[in-house]
Motif scaffolding. Structure first.
Motif, short mmCIF file in Angstrom:
data_model
loop_
_atom_site.label_atom_id
_atom_site.label_comp_id
_atom_site.label_asym_id
_atom_site.label_seq_id
_atom_site.Cartn_x
_atom_site.Cartn_y
_atom_site.Cartn_z
N GLN A 139 0.83 -1.20 0.00
CA GLN A 139 0.00 0.00 0.00
C GLN A 139 0.88 1.26 0.00
O GLN A 139 0.52 2.27 -0.61
CB GLN A 139 -0.99 0.01 1.17
N HIS A 140 2.03 1.21 0.64
CA HIS A 140 2.96 2.33 0.61
C HIS A 140 3.58 2.47 -0.78
O HIS A 140 3.78 3.59 -1.27
CB HIS A 140 4.05 2.18 1.66
N MET A 141 3.89 1.34 -1.39
CA MET A 141 4.44 1.38 -2.76
C MET A 141 3.44 2.06 -3.69
O MET A 141 3.82 2.95 -4.47
CB MET A 141 4.75 -0.03 -3.27
N ASP A 142 2.18 1.66 -3.62
CA ASP A 142 1.15 2.27 -4.47
C ASP A 142 1.06 3.78 -4.24
O ASP A 142 0.99 4.56 -5.19
CB ASP A 142 -0.21 1.63 -4.22
N LYS A 143 1.07 4.18 -2.98
CA LYS A 143 0.98 5.61 -2.66
C LYS A 143 2.20 6.37 -3.19
O LYS A 143 2.07 7.44 -3.78
CB LYS A 143 0.87 5.79 -1.14
N MET A 144 3.37 5.80 -3.00
CA MET A 144 4.60 6.46 -3.48
C MET A 144 4.62 6.57 -4.99
O MET A 144 5.03 7.59 -5.54
CB MET A 144 5.83 5.70 -2.98
N ILE A 145 4.18 5.54 -5.67
CA ILE A 145 4.16 5.56 -7.14
C ILE A 145 3.21 6.65 -7.63
O ILE A 145 3.56 7.42 -8.53
CB ILE A 145 3.77 4.17 -7.70
N ARG A 146 2.02 6.74 -7.03
CA ARG A 146 1.08 7.81 -7.43
C ARG A 146 1.68 9.19 -7.16
O ARG A 146 1.58 10.10 -8.00
CB ARG A 146 -0.25 7.65 -6.69
#
Length: 173
Positions: A139-146
């Motif tokens: 979920q942190h990866m997704d947030k960082m990518i966005r």
């Protein structure tokens, strides 16, 4: 890249990672990096030389992009990586430090992973932190990518900031 060369095999032997190396320069490093695919098939690939199209394919198709620069006055590759949603792992120097926002493990904020010391251990632990985040905090990866893909390094934004600064200076003279 000499620091990465000194730790890349340790990383590959101890982490679930793959590396793609592209570039040219120091002949000793070229020889070292070109020998890695034979020793780590399917784990490390290398292209000695430069090809802009392949460079962008690598950045667009990777989860992370490592730039262990000793110094970097500006740096463009980390900005390309951010645009593609490929999170940079960078040494916090110059433009790399200015354009990559350190990951905050508490809330998932940030656009990449920074390390400060120009050592093999710093690279190893920064890569380990990124890999751990990939597997343990998706979920942190997704947030960082966005967040990374929303960054704006365009001239339009920079130009407007300069115009605003000059307008304030003129108003305060």
């Amino acid at each position: 890249l000499d620091l990465l060369a000194a730790t890349i095999e340790n990383i590959v032997q101890n982490m679930v990672v793959q590396f793609v190396i592209l570039g040219s320069g120091d002949k000793g490093l070229e020889q070292f990096y070109s020998s890695l695919p034979g020793r780590y098939p399917g784990r490390i690939g290398s292209y000695i030389g430069y090809n802009n199209e392949i460079a962008h394919w690598i950045e667009a198709g990777s989860d992370f992009f490592i730039m262990p620069s000793l110094f970097e006055p500006c740096g463009l590759n980390q900005m390309y990586s951010l645009e593609y949603g490929t999170l940079p792992i960078v040494r916090a120097t110059g433009g790399l430090n200015d354009t990559v926002y350190q990951y905050n493990e508490a809330n998932g904020d940030g656009t990449g992973f920074k390390f400060w010391d120009a050592t093999t251990q710093a690279i190893y632990y920064a890569v380990g932190w990124a890999v751990s985040t990939y597997f343990d905090r998706p979920q942190h990866m997704d947030k960082m990518i966005r967040t990374a893909m929303a960054q704006d390094f365009s001239w339009e934004l920079s130009t407007q900031r300069y115009l605003d600064l000059y307008a304030r200076a003129m108003a305060n003279k």
